[in-house]
Scaffold this active site. Sequence first.
Site, PDB file in Angstrom:
ATOM      1  N   HIS A  17       0.718  -1.456  -0.014  1.00 48.05           N
ATOM      2  CA  HIS A  17      -0.051  -0.088  -0.159  1.00 48.05           C
ATOM      3  C   HIS A  17       0.953   1.218  -0.133  1.00 48.05           C
ATOM      4  O   HIS A  17       0.748   1.970  -0.758  1.00 48.05           O
ATOM      5  CB  HIS A  17      -1.015   0.149   1.345  1.00 48.05           C
ATOM      6  CG  HIS A  17      -1.908  -1.122   1.338  1.00 48.05           C
ATOM      7  ND1 HIS A  17      -2.079  -1.751   2.571  1.00 48.05           N
ATOM      8  CD2 HIS A  17      -2.917  -1.415   0.711  1.00 48.05           C
ATOM      9  CE1 HIS A  17      -3.111  -2.368   2.389  1.00 48.05           C
ATOM     10  NE2 HIS A  17      -3.534  -2.477   1.062  1.00 48.05           N
ATOM     11  N   LYS A  41     -16.623  -7.112   5.295  1.00 52.12           N
ATOM     12  CA  LYS A  41     -15.318  -7.377   6.150  1.00 52.12           C
ATOM     13  C   LYS A  41     -15.302  -7.287   7.686  1.00 52.12           C
ATOM     14  O   LYS A  41     -15.649  -6.196   7.867  1.00 52.12           O
ATOM     15  CB  LYS A  41     -13.950  -6.817   5.335  1.00 52.12           C
ATOM     16  CG  LYS A  41     -13.872  -7.267   3.854  1.00 52.12           C
ATOM     17  CD  LYS A  41     -12.096  -6.670   3.519  1.00 52.12           C
ATOM     18  CE  LYS A  41     -11.904  -6.691   2.267  1.00 52.12           C
ATOM     19  NZ  LYS A  41     -10.982  -5.810   1.811  1.00 52.12           N
ATOM     20  N   ARG A  89      -2.127  -6.044  -8.527  1.00 55.75           N
ATOM     21  CA  ARG A  89      -0.938  -7.076  -8.096  1.00 55.75           C
ATOM     22  C   ARG A  89      -1.049  -8.075  -9.360  1.00 55.75           C
ATOM     23  O   ARG A  89      -1.053  -7.655 -10.377  1.00 55.75           O
ATOM     24  CB  ARG A  89      -1.304  -7.584  -6.784  1.00 55.75           C
ATOM     25  CG  ARG A  89      -0.776  -6.691  -5.598  1.00 55.75           C
ATOM     26  CD  ARG A  89      -1.327  -6.966  -4.250  1.00 55.75           C
ATOM     27  NE  ARG A  89      -2.913  -6.858  -4.469  1.00 55.75           N
ATOM     28  CZ  ARG A  89      -3.674  -7.189  -3.241  1.00 55.75           C
ATOM     29  NH1 ARG A  89      -3.333  -7.528  -2.134  1.00 55.75           N
ATOM     30  NH2 ARG A  89      -4.946  -6.679  -3.552  1.00 55.75           N
ATOM     31  N   SER A 127      -3.109  -7.456   3.119  1.00 58.84           N
ATOM     32  CA  SER A 127      -3.427  -7.261   4.488  1.00 58.84           C
ATOM     33  C   SER A 127      -3.759  -8.583   5.123  1.00 58.84           C
ATOM     34  O   SER A 127      -3.233  -8.944   6.368  1.00 58.84           O
ATOM     35  CB  SER A 127      -4.344  -6.305   4.916  1.00 58.84           C
ATOM     36  OG  SER A 127      -4.189  -5.121   4.313  1.00 58.84           O
TER      37      SER A 127
HETATM   38  P1  ADP Z   1      -6.109  -5.707   0.522  1.00 55.54           P
HETATM   39  O1  ADP Z   1      -6.344  -6.229  -0.634  1.00 55.54           O
HETATM   40  O2  ADP Z   1      -4.709  -6.069   1.019  1.00 55.54           O
HETATM   41  O3  ADP Z   1      -7.024  -5.925   1.797  1.00 55.54           O
HETATM   42  P2  ADP Z   1      -7.001  -2.957   0.254  1.00 55.54           P
HETATM   43  O4  ADP Z   1      -8.412  -3.175  -0.073  1.00 55.54           O
HETATM   44  O5  ADP Z   1      -6.484  -2.282   1.632  1.00 55.54           O
HETATM   45  O6  ADP Z   1      -6.025  -4.102   0.202  1.00 55.54           O
HETATM   46  O7  ADP Z   1      -6.434  -2.435  -0.907  1.00 55.54           O
HETATM   47  C1  ADP Z   1      -6.285  -0.829  -1.153  1.00 55.54           C
HETATM   48  C2  ADP Z   1      -5.507  -0.686  -2.652  1.00 55.54           C
HETATM   49  O8  ADP Z   1      -4.141  -1.082  -2.373  1.00 55.54           O
HETATM   50  C3  ADP Z   1      -6.112  -1.446  -3.606  1.00 55.54           C
HETATM   51  O9  ADP Z   1      -5.921  -0.943  -4.964  1.00 55.54           O
HETATM   52  C4  ADP Z   1      -5.275  -2.696  -3.769  1.00 55.54           C
HETATM   53  O10 ADP Z   1      -4.921  -3.261  -5.167  1.00 55.54           O
HETATM   54  C5  ADP Z   1      -3.829  -2.198  -3.543  1.00 55.54           C
HETATM   55  N1  ADP Z   1      -2.968  -2.959  -2.989  1.00 55.54           N
HETATM   56  C6  ADP Z   1      -3.169  -3.877  -1.769  1.00 55.54           C
HETATM   57  N2  ADP Z   1      -2.097  -4.504  -1.954  1.00 55.54           N
HETATM   58  C7  ADP Z   1      -0.843  -3.884  -2.529  1.00 55.54           C
HETATM   59  C8  ADP Z   1       0.199  -4.471  -2.888  1.00 55.54           C
HETATM   60  N3  ADP Z   1       0.722  -5.689  -2.205  1.00 55.54           N
HETATM   61  N4  ADP Z   1       0.890  -3.765  -3.605  1.00 55.54           N
HETATM   62  C9  ADP Z   1       0.332  -2.782  -4.457  1.00 55.54           C
HETATM   63  N5  ADP Z   1      -0.744  -2.410  -4.238  1.00 55.54           N
HETATM   64  C10 ADP Z   1      -1.732  -2.911  -3.367  1.00 55.54           C
END
Ligand code: ADP
Length: 163
Positions: A17, A41, A89, A127
């Site tokens: 992130h 969630k 990803r 996460s």
């Molecule tokens: P997660 O899928 O880890 O629960 P979130 O819903 O908080 O994550 O994701 C928020 C944003 O961050 C989304 O656009 C997601 O694609 C991006 N994101 C999550 N993990 C990564 C990562 N490892 N590398 C790049 N972007 C990421």
Amino acid sequence: MKIAVCPGSFDPVTLGHLDIIERAAELFDKVIVLVMSNSSKKPMFTLDERVDFIKRCVTQDNVEVDTYSGLLVDYARDHGAVAIVKGLRAVSDFDYEFQLALINKSLYPKIETLFLSAKSENMFLSSSMVKEVCSLGGDISSFVPAEIADDIYLRCKGDGLND
Ligand code: ADP
């Protein structure tokens, strides 16, 4: 002033992130990291904790952190944002993210969704993976910012909060 929103659940924020947030902050005048409450969630950390974690890790001064539980495009419109920045990803992210981008565009045609590709070392980082590894006693130091690792270890060991 070009404003972008980086939405997510950030439960908790990971190095993946953070990389996307920092790169977005290089591209836009202001970036709002929007911590969304997602009713489907059950989070490990409260909204306030997730905001605090992000604030402790981000160093660029054009990054703000806010919370929201409504429709993302309404927030973007109300705050003058021109883009939603998302990290991509593996191919597995693509279908869902593309669908969201199209829906958001039809709800609010002025908004663009910008995808930044994840760094190779963050390609499989999420996460939920962090929470799982941590709950099983694994080392999460290469997945999350050092500033917040101890708070995550503490919660995974079960400090009684937020159960
Ligand atoms: P997660 O899928 O880890 O629960 P979130 O819903 O908080 O994550 O994701 C928020 C944003 O961050 C989304 O656009 C997601 O694609 C991006 N994101 C999550 N993990 C990564 C990562 N490892 N590398 C790049 N972007 C990421």
